[in-house]
Design an enzyme around this catalytic site. Sequence first.
Site, PDB file in Angstrom:
ATOM      1  CG  HIS A   1      -1.956  -1.087   1.222  1.00 53.94           C
ATOM      2  ND1 HIS A   1      -3.227  -0.947   0.719  1.00 53.94           N
ATOM      3  CD2 HIS A   1      -1.873  -2.365   1.673  1.00 53.94           C
ATOM      4  CE1 HIS A   1      -3.890  -2.088   0.879  1.00 53.94           C
ATOM      5  NE2 HIS A   1      -3.082  -2.970   1.440  1.00 53.94           N
TER       6      HIS A   1
ATOM      7  CG  ASN B   1      -7.855  -4.373   1.054  1.00 51.11           C
ATOM      8  OD1 ASN B   1      -7.215  -3.353   1.285  1.00 51.11           O
ATOM      9  ND2 ASN B   1      -7.311  -5.567   1.040  1.00 51.11           N
TER      10      ASN B   1
ATOM     11  CG  HIS C   1      -2.711  -1.025  15.260  1.00 52.36           C
ATOM     12  ND1 HIS C   1      -2.656  -2.333  14.829  1.00 52.36           N
ATOM     13  CD2 HIS C   1      -2.571  -1.078  16.606  1.00 52.36           C
ATOM     14  CE1 HIS C   1      -2.485  -3.129  15.886  1.00 52.36           C
ATOM     15  NE2 HIS C   1      -2.447  -2.392  16.966  1.00 52.36           N
TER      16      HIS C   1
ATOM     17  CE1 TYR D   1      -2.478  -4.802   9.383  1.00 53.65           C
ATOM     18  CE2 TYR D   1      -2.514  -2.592   8.475  1.00 53.65           C
ATOM     19  CZ  TYR D   1      -2.769  -3.937   8.348  1.00 53.65           C
ATOM     20  OH  TYR D   1      -3.311  -4.420   7.189  1.00 53.65           O
TER      21      TYR D   1
HETATM   22 FE1  HDE Z   1      -2.603  -4.820   5.520  1.00 52.63          FE
HETATM   23  N1  HDE Z   1      -0.784  -4.027   6.010  1.00 52.63           N
HETATM   24  N2  HDE Z   1      -1.943  -6.634   6.094  1.00 52.63           N
HETATM   25  N3  HDE Z   1      -4.335  -5.657   4.870  1.00 52.63           N
HETATM   26  N4  HDE Z   1      -3.229  -3.057   4.889  1.00 52.63           N
HETATM   27  C1  HDE Z   1      -0.422  -2.758   5.859  1.00 52.63           C
HETATM   28  O1  HDE Z   1       0.690  -1.494   7.497  1.00 52.63           O
HETATM   29  C2  HDE Z   1      -0.847  -6.880   6.806  1.00 52.63           C
HETATM   30  C3  HDE Z   1      -4.687  -6.964   4.970  1.00 52.63           C
HETATM   31  C4  HDE Z   1      -4.481  -2.735   4.427  1.00 52.63           C
HETATM   32  O2  HDE Z   1      -3.206   3.467   3.996  1.00 52.63           O
HETATM   33  C5  HDE Z   1       0.893  -2.454   6.494  1.00 52.63           C
HETATM   34  O3  HDE Z   1       1.053   0.700   7.871  1.00 52.63           O
HETATM   35  C6  HDE Z   1      -0.774  -8.276   7.147  1.00 52.63           C
HETATM   36  C7  HDE Z   1      -6.087  -7.151   4.743  1.00 52.63           C
HETATM   37  C8  HDE Z   1      -4.536  -1.356   4.059  1.00 52.63           C
HETATM   38  O4  HDE Z   1      -1.602   3.307   5.493  1.00 52.63           O
HETATM   39  C9  HDE Z   1       1.282  -3.773   7.141  1.00 52.63           C
HETATM   40  C10 HDE Z   1      -1.876  -8.841   6.577  1.00 52.63           C
HETATM   41  C11 HDE Z   1      -6.571  -5.899   4.486  1.00 52.63           C
HETATM   42  C12 HDE Z   1      -3.270  -0.853   4.308  1.00 52.63           C
HETATM   43  C13 HDE Z   1       0.147  -4.660   6.751  1.00 52.63           C
HETATM   44  C14 HDE Z   1      -2.615  -7.808   5.929  1.00 52.63           C
HETATM   45  C15 HDE Z   1      -5.460  -4.987   4.564  1.00 52.63           C
HETATM   46  C16 HDE Z   1      -2.482  -1.926   4.833  1.00 52.63           C
HETATM   47  C17 HDE Z   1       1.906  -1.811   5.573  1.00 52.63           C
HETATM   48  C18 HDE Z   1      -2.251 -10.301   6.583  1.00 52.63           C
HETATM   49  C19 HDE Z   1      -8.008  -5.489   4.120  1.00 52.63           C
HETATM   50  C20 HDE Z   1      -2.778   0.552   4.030  1.00 52.63           C
HETATM   51  C21 HDE Z   1       2.019  -0.370   6.005  1.00 52.63           C
HETATM   52  C22 HDE Z   1      -2.572 -10.770   7.843  1.00 52.63           C
HETATM   53  C23 HDE Z   1      -8.948  -5.737   5.167  1.00 52.63           C
HETATM   54  C24 HDE Z   1      -3.003   1.447   5.211  1.00 52.63           C
HETATM   55  C25 HDE Z   1       1.224  -0.281   7.200  1.00 52.63           C
HETATM   56  C26 HDE Z   1      -2.568   2.864   4.859  1.00 52.63           C
HETATM   57  C27 HDE Z   1      -1.153  -1.808   5.246  1.00 52.63           C
HETATM   58  C28 HDE Z   1       0.093  -5.941   7.134  1.00 52.63           C
HETATM   59  C29 HDE Z   1      -3.800  -8.075   5.206  1.00 52.63           C
HETATM   60  C30 HDE Z   1      -5.624  -3.589   4.311  1.00 52.63           C
HETATM   61  C31 HDE Z   1       2.640  -4.328   6.758  1.00 52.63           C
HETATM   62  C32 HDE Z   1       0.319  -8.941   7.941  1.00 52.63           C
HETATM   63  C33 HDE Z   1      -6.872  -8.461   4.819  1.00 52.63           C
HETATM   64  C34 HDE Z   1      -5.732  -0.599   3.497  1.00 52.63           C
HETATM   65  O5  HDE Z   1       1.337  -3.685   8.543  1.00 52.63           O
END
Ligand code: HDE
Length: 756
Positions: free
Chosen positions: A131, A203, A395, A418
């Site tokens: 993202h 999402n 988060h 997060y």
């Molecule tokens: Fe994320 N995801 N994600 N994700 N995600 C991040 O956090 C992660 C997942 C989503 O505009 C990271 O600050 C794991 C699902 C959005 O700043 C990180 C898993 C959904 C955004 C991270 C998921 C999301 C992130 C990277 C699997 C939809 C952007 C930077 C368990 C419900 C937020 C950050 C923004 C961002 C980890 C799966 C949505 C690495 C480990 C499912 C919208 O922490």
Amino acid sequence: MESSKPAQIVKDVVEAAVEKVGDALTPDVPGAPGSAPPPLQEPTTPHGPLPPKAEQGAPDTRTPTGAETGVPKIAKGQQGAYLTTANGARLRDTDHSLKAGPRGPVLLQDHHLREKITHFDHERIPERVVHARGAGAHGTFVAYGAAEEVTRAGFLKKGRETPVFVRFSTVLGSRGSADTVRDTRGFATKFYTDEGTFDLVANNIPVFFIQDAIKFPDVIHAGKPHPDREIPQAQSAHDTFWDFVSLHTEAQHHTIWNMSDRGIPRSYRTMEGFGVHTFRMVDEAGATVLVKFHWKPKLGVHSLTWEEAQLIGGIDPDYHRRDLYDAIEAGAYPEWELGIQVFPDTPEETFAGIDLLDPTKIVPEELAPVQPIGKLTLNKTPRNFFAETEQVAFHVGHLPPGIDVTNDPLLQGRLFSYVDTQLTRLGGPNFTQIPINRPHADVNDMLRDGFHQHAVHAGVAPYRPNSLDGGNPFPAGDREHAFVDTPVTVAEAPKVRAAPASFDDHYSQVRLFWQSMSPVEKEHIIRAYTFELGKCYHQAIKERQLQCLANVDPVLCEQVATGLGLPVPQPTVPLAEVQPSPALSQVGREWPADGRMVGIVVDAQADLGDVHEVRREVFAAGMVPLLIAAHGGTVDGLPVQRTFATGRSVEFDAVLLAGAPAPAPDALPARDAKAGSAGSAGSATVDPRMLLLVEEAWRHAKVIGAWGAGAEVLNQAGVTGTPGVVTGGSGAEVLAEVQRLMAAHRVWERFPASVA
Ligand code: HDE
């Protein structure tokens, strides 16, 4: 709280400046930088700060521990009259380094040079690991009160208004990648509630690639560019991605959503949002329900066509970002309703046979309707991209009392990730103190010190129990609105690395999605798979993914196989009996056209009185008219926003032709003379770029309107009398019909459906 004196002075200066600049200087179409047109000559007289653009907001001014400061938001900028060092000493010169004579070496003593360069050298922080590419906006959320029955969350009580910051994003690309790539979109919302911040990190696709967080590095490594050459950027059309999803078949449901039109949204404003996981809501008495969150856009769900997305990627890589900001500037505030699907909180955590802990499954809206609980309006753009959009840290564990998590293994892993990721990205554990992240609730934690500590904590006893600080802070009880972890019973079970058996169904909902699509949407999905797999080098990977498609639907599989020139495999699992969910299709309804772009082609022969009127009416309908003419300047006093050289069809949602401009001197001949007759363009009396504009708009199924001389362009482009091509006696008459047709987003009849 009373405003401090310096803050009041800043406020007065700014208000005076705003009054002086006034509305008169606001550009009539959105997008111009700065709140006033710059003078031709370099300004030489120091003066007070210029006001921000009217549509710009900024984070609330709170202390690092959440208290209001009363300082106007505007006081944050560094826009005073005199240049200073970072410590506030005024500077005489910032254009020359300090040297031993005009031709001499630079002196180490030059603290200003070193400060300026050193700071510059450290301006970048690591981009988000996923993202990375995003755009944010401020707004408000107003609760309808409909959720009061199921949650004690204060911000969901009727009429409660809560400030929010939303960041939209793509997933795979780097910070500088194009907006219109085929990908999932992030839709993360920070609600600054007075009971603590709530982050709904959602999402635009309701299911995820994986069922367990431990697979996240795998799916992302597969989707990111290949590690050796670092290509391709921001897309899934490559071997490692298809290698992974064809082996790890629980990804197939998310993948078909990506291959559908949902993977190429028209705008952030026309996307749904989904919390994906099942959450738990808790009421005052401690009773619980399970819920799934949905964002429903006021403008409906709409997408680009594949060709449009490709062209825009080159012509305007910032298309979604620009669209969001331009819409807000034009007053077409993007709106969504927040809704919840509610399920009984039973020990099985299952509804209608669907496991609610499995993030690769949806519950069709026809089985559990989405109940609206509030409205989100985005009404301010950020003043500073880095400070707000880049530094915002979401988060999934930022939960207010009344909303809790479930045991969804994907959500559980996210609860760790997060915070962890911000430690590197934002350089330490104090990122909640960055202005955009500051809570709007009092913070009384016992976290201390660390890099970039902004709070000046009082007290001597950051530990519990203590007597030195009179025992403060005390744990809160129910009456003081404490967050309580729901005492869910955990079944006695051995420790295992395993998933429930219900998680093994990887195909039934993929088929449900496919069966719910209209013919034109199915065709787009077939083309998307054919393109993506066609870009893979390895035969085995293509064949393996075809095998997955065989388990979804024979028509889908056969058509993609034909495109790839490969044999059609037989299914390896029985095709599921599914009940289609019409709510999943984007086609067949009507929606408002707020904030849409309407291109108006004019030339000297056009009825300019009519053009003035049409332009006014387009504005009045909440859309943005952009005038297209042979060259820049003005036409009858109206500013030309696009020339034949800069205007391209993909920017517009509809095209109006008020003239039939002759080829301008800078037009290239349509074809080399040696190639023989140039078809329609060969004998054209209309500028070829305008013919291209109409041809593309037609091919992308956009509404086209013409009156007066404009009808000649339609003739030469060969589209007169076809569906969605409107002619009439006056601009107003044509516009009225064009607007009516735009409500369906596209002229779908132009896509002949080859699949049932
Ligand atoms: Fe994320 N995801 N994600 N994700 N995600 C991040 O956090 C992660 C997942 C989503 O505009 C990271 O600050 C794991 C699902 C959005 O700043 C990180 C898993 C959904 C955004 C991270 C998921 C999301 C992130 C990277 C699997 C939809 C952007 C930077 C368990 C419900 C937020 C950050 C923004 C961002 C980890 C799966 C949505 C690495 C480990 C499912 C919208 O922490």
